[in-house]
Design a protein around this motif. Structure first.
Motif, PDB file in Angstrom:
ATOM      1  N   GLU A 140      19.252   0.146   6.726  1.00 36.44           N
ATOM      2  CA  GLU A 140      19.825  -0.791   5.757  1.00 36.44           C
ATOM      3  C   GLU A 140      19.129  -2.144   5.782  1.00 36.44           C
ATOM      4  OE1 GLU A 140      24.383   0.468   4.933  1.00 36.44           O
ATOM      5  OE2 GLU A 140      24.054  -0.671   6.778  1.00 36.44           O
ATOM      6  N   ASN A 141      18.285  -2.367   6.765  1.00 39.57           N
ATOM      7  CA  ASN A 141      17.575  -3.633   6.879  1.00 39.57           C
ATOM      8  C   ASN A 141      16.598  -3.775   5.712  1.00 39.57           C
ATOM      9  OD1 ASN A 141      15.306  -5.451   7.802  1.00 39.57           O
ATOM     10  ND2 ASN A 141      16.698  -5.696   9.528  1.00 39.57           N
ATOM     11  N   PRO A 142      16.720  -4.836   4.892  1.00 39.21           N
ATOM     12  CA  PRO A 142      15.860  -4.978   3.716  1.00 39.21           C
ATOM     13  C   PRO A 142      14.373  -5.098   4.039  1.00 39.21           C
ATOM     14  CG  PRO A 142      17.152  -6.973   4.099  1.00 39.21           C
ATOM     15  CD  PRO A 142      17.710  -5.918   4.990  1.00 39.21           C
ATOM     16  N   VAL A 143      14.044  -5.682   5.181  1.00 40.17           N
ATOM     17  CA  VAL A 143      12.632  -5.804   5.567  1.00 40.17           C
ATOM     18  C   VAL A 143      12.062  -4.427   5.910  1.00 40.17           C
ATOM     19  CG1 VAL A 143      11.002  -6.880   7.171  1.00 40.17           C
ATOM     20  CG2 VAL A 143      12.999  -8.167   6.376  1.00 40.17           C
ATOM     21  N   MET A 144      12.867  -3.592   6.568  1.00 42.69           N
ATOM     22  CA  MET A 144      12.449  -2.216   6.853  1.00 42.69           C
ATOM     23  C   MET A 144      12.266  -1.437   5.558  1.00 42.69           C
ATOM     24  SD  MET A 144      12.111  -1.276  10.126  1.00 42.69           S
ATOM     25  CE  MET A 144      12.693   0.405  10.392  1.00 42.69           C
ATOM     26  N   GLN A 145      13.204  -1.616   4.624  1.00 43.98           N
ATOM     27  CA  GLN A 145      13.115  -0.911   3.341  1.00 43.98           C
ATOM     28  C   GLN A 145      11.878  -1.351   2.573  1.00 43.98           C
ATOM     29  OE1 GLN A 145      16.914  -1.846   1.586  1.00 43.98           O
ATOM     30  NE2 GLN A 145      17.992  -0.209   2.680  1.00 43.98           N
ATOM     31  N   LYS A 146      11.585  -2.648   2.611  1.00 41.33           N
ATOM     32  CA  LYS A 146      10.396  -3.169   1.934  1.00 41.33           C
ATOM     33  C   LYS A 146       9.120  -2.601   2.544  1.00 41.33           C
ATOM     34  CE  LYS A 146       8.106  -7.521   0.700  1.00 41.33           C
ATOM     35  NZ  LYS A 146       8.129  -8.995   0.850  1.00 41.33           N
ATOM     36  N   ALA A 147       9.154  -2.353   3.865  1.00 41.22           N
ATOM     37  CA  ALA A 147       7.980  -1.788   4.551  1.00 41.22           C
ATOM     38  C   ALA A 147       7.782  -0.317   4.204  1.00 41.22           C
ATOM     39  CB  ALA A 147       8.127  -1.954   6.065  1.00 41.22           C
ATOM     40  N   THR A 192       2.795   8.302   7.488  1.00 43.10           N
ATOM     41  CA  THR A 192       2.601   7.145   8.357  1.00 43.10           C
ATOM     42  C   THR A 192       2.848   5.866   7.574  1.00 43.10           C
ATOM     43  OG1 THR A 192       0.970   8.300   9.730  1.00 43.10           O
ATOM     44  CG2 THR A 192       0.969   5.898   9.823  1.00 43.10           C
ATOM     45  N   ILE A 193       3.660   4.989   8.134  1.00 42.33           N
ATOM     46  CA  ILE A 193       3.928   3.692   7.527  1.00 42.33           C
ATOM     47  C   ILE A 193       3.187   2.622   8.328  1.00 42.33           C
ATOM     48  CG2 ILE A 193       5.691   1.930   7.082  1.00 42.33           C
ATOM     49  CD1 ILE A 193       7.677   4.163   6.560  1.00 42.33           C
ATOM     50  N   THR A 194       2.333   1.862   7.647  1.00 40.18           N
ATOM     51  CA  THR A 194       1.611   0.763   8.284  1.00 40.18           C
ATOM     52  C   THR A 194       2.476  -0.485   8.200  1.00 40.18           C
ATOM     53  OG1 THR A 194      -0.540   1.705   7.672  1.00 40.18           O
ATOM     54  CG2 THR A 194      -0.492  -0.634   8.253  1.00 40.18           C
ATOM     55  N   GLN A 220       1.745   0.974  13.456  1.00 42.56           N
ATOM     56  CA  GLN A 220       1.977   2.145  12.605  1.00 42.56           C
ATOM     57  C   GLN A 220       3.158   2.956  13.140  1.00 42.56           C
ATOM     58  OE1 GLN A 220      -1.832   4.249  12.451  1.00 42.56           O
ATOM     59  NE2 GLN A 220      -2.266   3.320  10.460  1.00 42.56           N
ATOM     60  N   VAL A 221       3.946   3.493  12.210  1.00 35.70           N
ATOM     61  CA  VAL A 221       5.097   4.314  12.580  1.00 35.70           C
ATOM     62  C   VAL A 221       5.024   5.623  11.805  1.00 35.70           C
ATOM     63  CG1 VAL A 221       7.611   4.491  12.613  1.00 35.70           C
ATOM     64  CG2 VAL A 221       6.521   2.275  13.011  1.00 35.70           C
ATOM     65  N   LEU A 222       5.091   6.730  12.542  1.00 37.34           N
ATOM     66  CA  LEU A 222       5.090   8.058  11.921  1.00 37.34           C
ATOM     67  C   LEU A 222       6.534   8.485  11.692  1.00 37.34           C
ATOM     68  CD1 LEU A 222       3.544  10.655  11.034  1.00 37.34           C
ATOM     69  CD2 LEU A 222       3.786  11.454  13.406  1.00 37.34           C
ATOM     70  N   ILE A 223       6.852   8.820  10.428  1.00 36.78           N
ATOM     71  CA  ILE A 223       8.210   9.236  10.105  1.00 36.78           C
ATOM     72  C   ILE A 223       8.200  10.641   9.505  1.00 36.78           C
ATOM     73  CG2 ILE A 223       8.914   6.855   9.641  1.00 36.78           C
ATOM     74  CD1 ILE A 223       8.914   7.698   6.619  1.00 36.78           C
ATOM     75  N   GLU A 224       9.387  11.251   9.509  1.00 34.50           N
ATOM     76  CA  GLU A 224       9.574  12.528   8.826  1.00 34.50           C
ATOM     77  C   GLU A 224      10.664  12.337   7.777  1.00 34.50           C
ATOM     78  OE1 GLU A 224      11.613  16.602  10.070  1.00 34.50           O
ATOM     79  OE2 GLU A 224       9.702  16.305  11.121  1.00 34.50           O
TER      80      GLU A 224
END
Length: 450
Positions: free
Chosen positions: A148-155, A198-200, A187-191
């Motif tokens: 729910e963090n807007p900065v995370m969502q923007k990333a 991968t999200i930079t 970098q974060v690898l998500i599923e």
């Protein structure tokens, strides 16, 4: 109640600070005495002009100062913050710091930070033994995490994402460390929906976070639990501890799903399927103009969530000897993590320097109610921070003295006392500047409310 919260937080803050200062200074005091070096003073807090308490035992004056910005030991024949030029002008004496071999002086100077690191590792070992570890394995987060963090969502993150790896390191379990690792990640690898991507992370991620209300980056998705029905609410059919399962015949396993459904049904009377005392029943609920039900939210602990089938909770307990590698690994992770934070702070692109805090920031990380588990966890982290900060090559800090001693050992040449005095003065100015900057940040955040 508010006074009790402040009292508990203040008592934890002062107890932790005092413990760290005393043990750090003991790290200097003990080797100094072992090498027959005279220690004139041993103080908790600074005694500018006067002290709250003092007593001389043997050749050392022990006391408590009134200014809680740290502590110190005054070692004879050492150029330190006291700038005692009169003593240094006299011929060197056998009991003085300057008369000792360089290797002994190096051990004395490294004693404080050594104790800080050892203390942190001992605390983590003790916590592993006393509390064990409760967590949810990544593979058991079937429906992903709540973002729910807007900065995370923007990333680029979304609710339902599973965090698979952070900077190439596999994420095996969801715990408090994961969020701090995301903050420093590149970098974060998500599923997502079975696909991996991968999200930079943005370079100024920390700065972006500083501009919003504080909150977790990613959390476990929780069910909609009714804590209490607000006064004036039309939904008196709901009862405390009801767990919402469906809304308007749509599945609402998690609170975030329920919020989405309610948003679509503003000002409507709908049917809610709730779990009450182990039974699945249906009750009518009125959604207001804001998409709310007029209830206060409740919560469930991990064990209750497991009983209801939401998550499989793993609890690992460690024997005495098993606690050592676990605690050491935790300490090493925290040490590396804090090193990365410092690197971010000194990188202007990240703008992480804006989040540097002083004593108010340290005070605020303690909880408003007393918890030994939280207290020891914070104390261990602060011990690592104190050790790392003291190793910075600033002349007024232990690290500055260590640099000059290493130069002397390697080159065989001892820096002149005049040079050391000037370096100490420069270091002192730098240190005061850092303190003013950090505590100035605290004041600024208090004024602007962030």
């Amino acid at each position: 109640q508010r006074q009790m919260c402040i009292r508990d937080r203040l008592s934890q803050f002062l107890m932790s600070l005092s413990l760290l200062i005393i043990l750090h200074e003991l790290g200097h005091f003990i080797p100094a005495k072992l090498f027959k070096t005279r220690v004139e003073k041993f103080y908790l807090f600074f005694d500018v002009k006067y002290s709250l308490l003092k007593k001389k035992i043997g050749e050392t004056e022990y006391g408590i100062g009134w200014l809680p910005l740290g502590g110190y030991v005054k070692i004879s024949g050492m150029i330190d913050e006291s700038m005692d030029k009169e003593q240094m002008a006299l011929p060197p004496q056998p009991w003085e710091f300057r008369s000792k071999p360089a290797w002994q002086r190096l051990i004395i100077m490294l004693g404080g930070v050594t104790v800080n690191f050892i203390l942190a590792f001992i605390i983590y070992i003790g916590m592993a033994f006393a509390y064990g570890e409760m967590f949810v394995a990544t593979e058991d987060l079937k429906d992903g995490l709540l973002i729910e963090n807007p900065v995370m969502q923007k990333a680029g993150f979304q609710t339902g994402d599973k965090i698979i790896a952070i900077d190439g390191e596999k994420v095996v379990k969801f715990d408090n460390q994961m969020n701090s690792k995301i903050v420093m990640a590149k970098q974060v690898l998500i599923e997502r929906n079975g696909d991996r991507q991968t999200i930079t992370m943005p370079v100024d991620f920390v700065d972006q976070l500083s501009k919003i209300e504080k909150g977790a980056l990613a959390t476990i998705r929780m069910p909609f639990v009714v804590g209490a029905v607000s006064d004036g609410s039309k939904n008196t059919a709901l009862q405390p501890k009801d767990i919402v399962l469906r809304l308007n015949e749509e599945p609402a396993k998690y609170l975030d799903q329920a919020k989405t459904i309610l948003e679509k049904n503003k000002n409507k009377l709908i049917v809610a399927g709730v779990l009450r005392n182990g039974k699945d029943i249906q009750v009518p609920v009125q959604v207001d103009a804001d998409g709310k039900l007029g209830v206060q939210l409740g919560g469930l602990d991990l064990e209750s969530l497991e009983q209801l089938g939401y998550y499989k909770v793993s609890k690992q307990e460690f024997g005495f000897f098993e606690s050592f590698p676990v605690g050491i690994q935790k300490g090493a992770d925290q040490l590396v993590g804090y090193g990365k934070q410092l690197k971010m702070i000194f990188n202007p692109e990240t703008k992480a320097y804006k989040q540097v805090g002083g004593f108010a920031a340290i005070f605020n990380i303690f909880p408003s109610t007393w918890s030994w588990e939280v207290f020891w966890n914070i104390t261990a982290l602060l011990s690592i921070m104190l050790g790392v900060m003291n190793l910075l090559p600033i002349p007024a800090l232990d690290g500055g003295h260590v640099v000059f001693l290493l130069f002397e050992i390697i080159s065989g040449k001892k820096p002149s006392e005049k040079f050391l005095e000037n370096a100490q003065m420069v270091g002192f100015v730098l240190l005061i500047s850092l303190l003013l900057f950090a505590n100035g940040n605290d004041i600024y955040k208090a004024i602007v409310g962030k």
